[in-house]
Motif scaffolding. Sequence first.
Motif, PDB file in Angstrom:
ATOM      1  N   GLY A  75     -72.572  55.496 -44.313  1.00  0.00           N
ATOM      2  CA  GLY A  75     -71.231  56.107 -43.477  1.00  0.00           C
ATOM      3  C   GLY A  75     -69.968  55.367 -43.947  1.00  0.00           C
ATOM      4  N   ALA A  76     -70.068  54.285 -44.074  1.00  0.00           N
ATOM      5  CA  ALA A  76     -68.608  53.537 -44.873  1.00  0.00           C
ATOM      6  C   ALA A  76     -67.995  54.070 -45.913  1.00  0.00           C
ATOM      7  CB  ALA A  76     -69.006  52.074 -45.307  1.00  0.00           C
ATOM      8  N   PHE A  77     -68.970  54.898 -46.693  1.00  0.00           N
ATOM      9  CA  PHE A  77     -68.303  55.877 -47.685  1.00  0.00           C
ATOM     10  C   PHE A  77     -67.467  57.037 -47.134  1.00  0.00           C
ATOM     11  CE2 PHE A  77     -68.416  59.562 -50.341  1.00  0.00           C
ATOM     12  CZ  PHE A  77     -68.032  59.430 -51.628  1.00  0.00           C
ATOM     13  N   GLY A  78     -68.277  57.650 -46.308  1.00  0.00           N
ATOM     14  CA  GLY A  78     -67.314  58.993 -45.703  1.00  0.00           C
ATOM     15  C   GLY A  78     -66.353  58.500 -44.821  1.00  0.00           C
ATOM     16  N   PHE A  79     -66.328  57.212 -44.046  1.00  0.00           N
ATOM     17  CA  PHE A  79     -65.550  56.817 -43.138  1.00  0.00           C
ATOM     18  C   PHE A  79     -64.080  56.717 -43.562  1.00  0.00           C
ATOM     19  CE2 PHE A  79     -63.750  54.031 -39.768  1.00  0.00           C
ATOM     20  CZ  PHE A  79     -64.016  54.891 -38.670  1.00  0.00           C
ATOM     21  N   MET A  80     -64.010  56.583 -44.930  1.00  0.00           N
ATOM     22  CA  MET A  80     -62.659  56.170 -45.700  1.00  0.00           C
ATOM     23  C   MET A  80     -61.902  57.639 -45.555  1.00  0.00           C
ATOM     24  SD  MET A  80     -62.573  53.148 -46.989  1.00  0.00           S
ATOM     25  CE  MET A  80     -61.434  53.177 -47.958  1.00  0.00           C
ATOM     26  N   ASN A  81     -62.580  58.767 -45.315  1.00  0.00           N
ATOM     27  CA  ASN A  81     -61.619  59.901 -45.129  1.00  0.00           C
ATOM     28  C   ASN A  81     -60.753  59.872 -43.889  1.00  0.00           C
ATOM     29  OD1 ASN A  81     -62.292  62.181 -47.090  1.00  0.00           O
ATOM     30  ND2 ASN A  81     -64.631  61.406 -46.184  1.00  0.00           N
ATOM     31  N   LEU A  82     -61.053  58.919 -43.081  1.00  0.00           N
ATOM     32  CA  LEU A  82     -60.014  58.682 -41.901  1.00  0.00           C
ATOM     33  C   LEU A  82     -58.686  58.645 -42.414  1.00  0.00           C
ATOM     34  CD1 LEU A  82     -59.996  58.400 -38.811  1.00  0.00           C
ATOM     35  CD2 LEU A  82     -60.119  56.049 -39.189  1.00  0.00           C
ATOM     36  N   PHE A  83     -58.412  58.150 -43.346  1.00  0.00           N
ATOM     37  CA  PHE A  83     -56.989  57.893 -44.101  1.00  0.00           C
ATOM     38  C   PHE A  83     -56.775  58.038 -45.497  1.00  0.00           C
ATOM     39  CE2 PHE A  83     -59.287  53.698 -44.371  1.00  0.00           C
ATOM     40  CZ  PHE A  83     -58.709  53.338 -45.627  1.00  0.00           C
ATOM     41  N   ALA A  84     -58.011  57.674 -46.206  1.00  0.00           N
ATOM     42  CA  ALA A  84     -57.865  58.070 -47.889  1.00  0.00           C
ATOM     43  C   ALA A  84     -57.397  59.323 -48.339  1.00  0.00           C
ATOM     44  CB  ALA A  84     -59.166  57.380 -48.349  1.00  0.00           C
ATOM     45  N   ARG A  85     -57.797  60.344 -47.914  1.00  0.00           N
ATOM     46  CA  ARG A  85     -57.422  61.430 -48.451  1.00  0.00           C
ATOM     47  C   ARG A  85     -56.061  61.720 -47.930  1.00  0.00           C
ATOM     48  NH1 ARG A  85     -61.040  66.951 -49.551  1.00  0.00           N
ATOM     49  NH2 ARG A  85     -59.427  68.304 -50.066  1.00  0.00           N
ATOM     50  N   SER A  86     -55.726  61.677 -46.743  1.00  0.00           N
ATOM     51  CA  SER A  86     -54.235  61.492 -46.331  1.00  0.00           C
ATOM     52  C   SER A  86     -53.297  60.784 -47.278  1.00  0.00           C
ATOM     53  CB  SER A  86     -54.231  61.147 -44.868  1.00  0.00           C
ATOM     54  OG  SER A  86     -54.907  61.948 -44.135  1.00  0.00           O
ATOM     55  N   LEU A  87     -53.810  59.734 -47.776  1.00  0.00           N
ATOM     56  CA  LEU A  87     -53.027  58.620 -48.658  1.00  0.00           C
ATOM     57  C   LEU A  87     -52.721  59.524 -49.972  1.00  0.00           C
ATOM     58  CD1 LEU A  87     -54.539  55.148 -48.109  1.00  0.00           C
ATOM     59  CD2 LEU A  87     -52.268  55.989 -47.515  1.00  0.00           C
ATOM     60  N   GLY A  88     -53.711  60.317 -50.384  1.00  0.00           N
ATOM     61  CA  GLY A  88     -53.658  60.900 -51.578  1.00  0.00           C
ATOM     62  C   GLY A  88     -52.416  62.191 -51.412  1.00  0.00           C
ATOM     63  N   GLY A  89     -52.621  62.933 -50.149  1.00  0.00           N
ATOM     64  CA  GLY A  89     -51.722  63.825 -50.127  1.00  0.00           C
ATOM     65  C   GLY A  89     -50.305  63.100 -49.763  1.00  0.00           C
ATOM     66  N   LEU A  90     -50.307  62.202 -49.188  1.00  0.00           N
ATOM     67  CA  LEU A  90     -48.664  61.572 -48.955  1.00  0.00           C
ATOM     68  C   LEU A  90     -48.136  61.050 -50.204  1.00  0.00           C
ATOM     69  CD1 LEU A  90     -49.642  59.337 -45.676  1.00  0.00           C
ATOM     70  CD2 LEU A  90     -47.732  60.919 -46.000  1.00  0.00           C
ATOM     71  N   ALA A  91     -49.105  60.538 -51.207  1.00  0.00           N
ATOM     72  CA  ALA A  91     -48.725  60.214 -52.347  1.00  0.00           C
ATOM     73  C   ALA A  91     -48.147  61.154 -53.215  1.00  0.00           C
ATOM     74  CB  ALA A  91     -49.781  59.387 -53.196  1.00  0.00           C
ATOM     75  N   SER A  92     -49.041  62.240 -53.186  1.00  0.00           N
ATOM     76  CA  SER A  92     -48.413  63.377 -53.843  1.00  0.00           C
ATOM     77  C   SER A  92     -47.146  64.131 -53.513  1.00  0.00           C
ATOM     78  CB  SER A  92     -49.711  64.630 -53.664  1.00  0.00           C
ATOM     79  OG  SER A  92     -49.144  65.677 -54.521  1.00  0.00           O
ATOM     80  N   ASP A  93     -46.679  64.029 -52.016  1.00  0.00           N
ATOM     81  CA  ASP A  93     -45.792  64.625 -51.582  1.00  0.00           C
ATOM     82  C   ASP A  93     -44.653  63.590 -51.934  1.00  0.00           C
ATOM     83  OD1 ASP A  93     -46.804  66.806 -50.366  1.00  0.00           O
ATOM     84  OD2 ASP A  93     -46.977  65.881 -48.288  1.00  0.00           O
ATOM     85  N   PHE A  94     -44.976  62.392 -51.855  1.00  0.00           N
ATOM     86  CA  PHE A  94     -43.848  61.489 -52.290  1.00  0.00           C
ATOM     87  C   PHE A  94     -43.527  61.539 -53.577  1.00  0.00           C
ATOM     88  CE2 PHE A  94     -42.480  57.286 -53.955  1.00  0.00           C
ATOM     89  CZ  PHE A  94     -41.811  56.771 -53.421  1.00  0.00           C
ATOM     90  N   CYS A  95     -44.585  61.425 -54.824  1.00  0.00           N
ATOM     91  CA  CYS A  95     -44.387  61.613 -56.222  1.00  0.00           C
ATOM     92  C   CYS A  95     -43.322  63.036 -56.338  1.00  0.00           C
ATOM     93  CB  CYS A  95     -45.271  61.471 -56.854  1.00  0.00           C
ATOM     94  SG  CYS A  95     -46.157  59.935 -56.974  1.00  0.00           S
ATOM     95  N   PHE A  96     -43.736  63.803 -55.669  1.00  0.00           N
ATOM     96  CA  PHE A  96     -43.294  65.323 -55.883  1.00  0.00           C
ATOM     97  C   PHE A  96     -41.554  65.172 -55.517  1.00  0.00           C
ATOM     98  CE2 PHE A  96     -41.831  69.372 -53.640  1.00  0.00           C
ATOM     99  CZ  PHE A  96     -41.764  70.115 -54.804  1.00  0.00           C
ATOM    100  N   LYS A  97     -41.331  64.609 -54.487  1.00  0.00           N
ATOM    101  CA  LYS A  97     -40.000  64.287 -53.822  1.00  0.00           C
ATOM    102  C   LYS A  97     -39.184  63.587 -55.012  1.00  0.00           C
ATOM    103  CE  LYS A  97     -37.071  62.401 -50.133  1.00  0.00           C
ATOM    104  NZ  LYS A  97     -37.131  61.734 -48.709  1.00  0.00           N
ATOM    105  N   LYS A  98     -39.908  62.677 -55.452  1.00  0.00           N
ATOM    106  CA  LYS A  98     -39.109  61.793 -56.389  1.00  0.00           C
ATOM    107  C   LYS A  98     -39.194  62.333 -57.916  1.00  0.00           C
ATOM    108  CE  LYS A  98     -38.169  58.050 -53.993  1.00  0.00           C
ATOM    109  NZ  LYS A  98     -36.779  57.573 -53.892  1.00  0.00           N
ATOM    110  N   TYR A  99     -39.945  62.794 -58.414  1.00  0.00           N
ATOM    111  CA  TYR A  99     -40.213  63.492 -59.927  1.00  0.00           C
ATOM    112  C   TYR A  99     -40.693  65.000 -59.971  1.00  0.00           C
ATOM    113  CZ  TYR A  99     -40.548  58.253 -59.925  1.00  0.00           C
ATOM    114  OH  TYR A  99     -40.572  57.007 -59.896  1.00  0.00           O
ATOM    115  N   GLY A 100     -40.586  65.577 -58.667  1.00  0.00           N
ATOM    116  CA  GLY A 100     -41.138  67.077 -58.928  1.00  0.00           C
ATOM    117  C   GLY A 100     -42.560  67.123 -59.344  1.00  0.00           C
ATOM    118  N   MET A 101     -43.038  68.257 -59.723  1.00  0.00           N
ATOM    119  CA  MET A 101     -44.584  68.697 -60.021  1.00  0.00           C
ATOM    120  C   MET A 101     -45.058  67.399 -60.966  1.00  0.00           C
ATOM    121  SD  MET A 101     -45.806  70.711 -58.056  1.00  0.00           S
ATOM    122  CE  MET A 101     -47.467  71.043 -58.968  1.00  0.00           C
ATOM    123  N   ARG A 102     -44.129  67.016 -61.837  1.00  0.00           N
ATOM    124  CA  ARG A 102     -44.933  65.813 -62.863  1.00  0.00           C
ATOM    125  C   ARG A 102     -45.398  64.587 -62.030  1.00  0.00           C
ATOM    126  NH1 ARG A 102     -40.682  63.827 -66.862  1.00  0.00           N
ATOM    127  NH2 ARG A 102     -42.384  63.211 -67.870  1.00  0.00           N
TER     128      ARG A 102
END
Length: 510
Positions: free
Chosen positions: A318-345
Amino acid sequence: MTTPAIQESKPQFEWPVDENDKATVLRIWNFGRSKKTNPHARAFWFSVISFFFAFVGWFAFAPLMPAVRESIGICDEYGPPDETGFRECVLCGPKCKDVIQNANICSVASTIGVRVASGFLLEKFGPRVVQSAYMAIFAIPVLCAAFIYNGAGLIAVRFFIGGAGATFVTNQFWCSLMFAPNVVGTANATAAGWGNLGGGVTQFLMAGIFSGFTAVLSRDMAWRVSLLVPGVIFIIVSLCVWFFSQDTPHGKFHASMLGKAKTSLWDYVEALRDYRVVLMVFQYAACFGTELQMNNQLALYFFDFFGLPIELAGLAAGAFGFMNLFARSLGGLASDFCFKKYGMRGRFWIHFICLLFEGIMLVAFGLQGSSMFGAAMACLVIFSLFVQASEGTSYGIVPFMMPQHLGIVSALVGAGGNLGAVLTGFIYKYMKDVDANVPFQIHGLCVIAMALTVPFMYWPHFGGMFCKAKPGAVNPHIKFTQSNSSTKVADQSKNNSTTPSDVPSPEDKI
């Protein structure tokens, strides 16, 4: 321009919205006073809740498998009966492992077809109807799971339950309809991540329910009654989605909101003709497919390889799946942040990094011996972080790829996740007679190979990892009419500075 009369007739939403009435914020702990005043919050939470419990039902067997395999008689060798007549499985050999791995493969294979079909269904009937129907329909095989008595029954019921995984496509499509470009990556990642959390929670939830029932029931009856619980929850969630949510900010969905007159099966062909869609299918196979495979493998792996009791094996898995509590959100946040700074690249780069480190850490997990449980858990947690983050970065890109075919592309990429689980399932099936860690190592190398395909993703209007967007280039899939601003769909890279007057500005990604 919208007239004052039209403006006055528009509902007053609880969250700030853009010109297309898509939410520009994601306020996590707000469920909304009603589906009319806050359809965005309702869509977010019902997409999360339905996918979460779909995952619980989908993988409910995994933590109970030590008890199930004894009860249905698939083990190669049994110990002597105790005072209750129970016989412990002392050897899960080739026959037993074949049945379990075939069931695992079937549980993720069936989802491919349903996920692919979901694209057409979502664009035809809208996310509310589709999600409610999925939860009601797949409650049937989940409830039937309690009545299996042999290996064939296990394989069959897991095959039919697997269709519940298609709720993910609705999850992503629904959020893409409700959230503006500046926050869509975060919304998609959080909704899917908290839904995926069900795969981790079920590892110890079902083990806990089973443990509780063993206090009053036989071991055989305990796991059967335990499996009735998610089936009942499916029905309750189906009714809630139907009565308390809506498709879009203004009610029912229709295909014109994506900028096309109707949905056609030919849309699948058009989407698959784009090599970048195909690459994303396999990249998602490398992350979500990996998560599905781990949900099937880890509890039994910890039980057999490290000798943990069933409850602790479920908790460790369960420790593996429990990371979904925040890890996938971090990926989305990082993607939005990088988009704001550098566009789709920026979105491409963070996607590449997350996939690469996912593969590296999976190989590292597979290098730990049976006496190195602590090191294995450390590798597993870091590995899980990058798996879930990669899924978030994937769907930070998907809504921008072919916006007119948003449902179709979302479905194809989502099905790619299950395709990855099926393909890697054969690694674990045919490597069963070698070192138990070798399949993890081979699997990790496959993920690294998929990460190396990200640099090949390039659009003239977006650019790529190593190339900027071409000035003036526009998305060839856009068909935009200014007289209907509600049909605006994704268009330009942030890096573009000039666009024709008949397409959205660079800031109107969706």
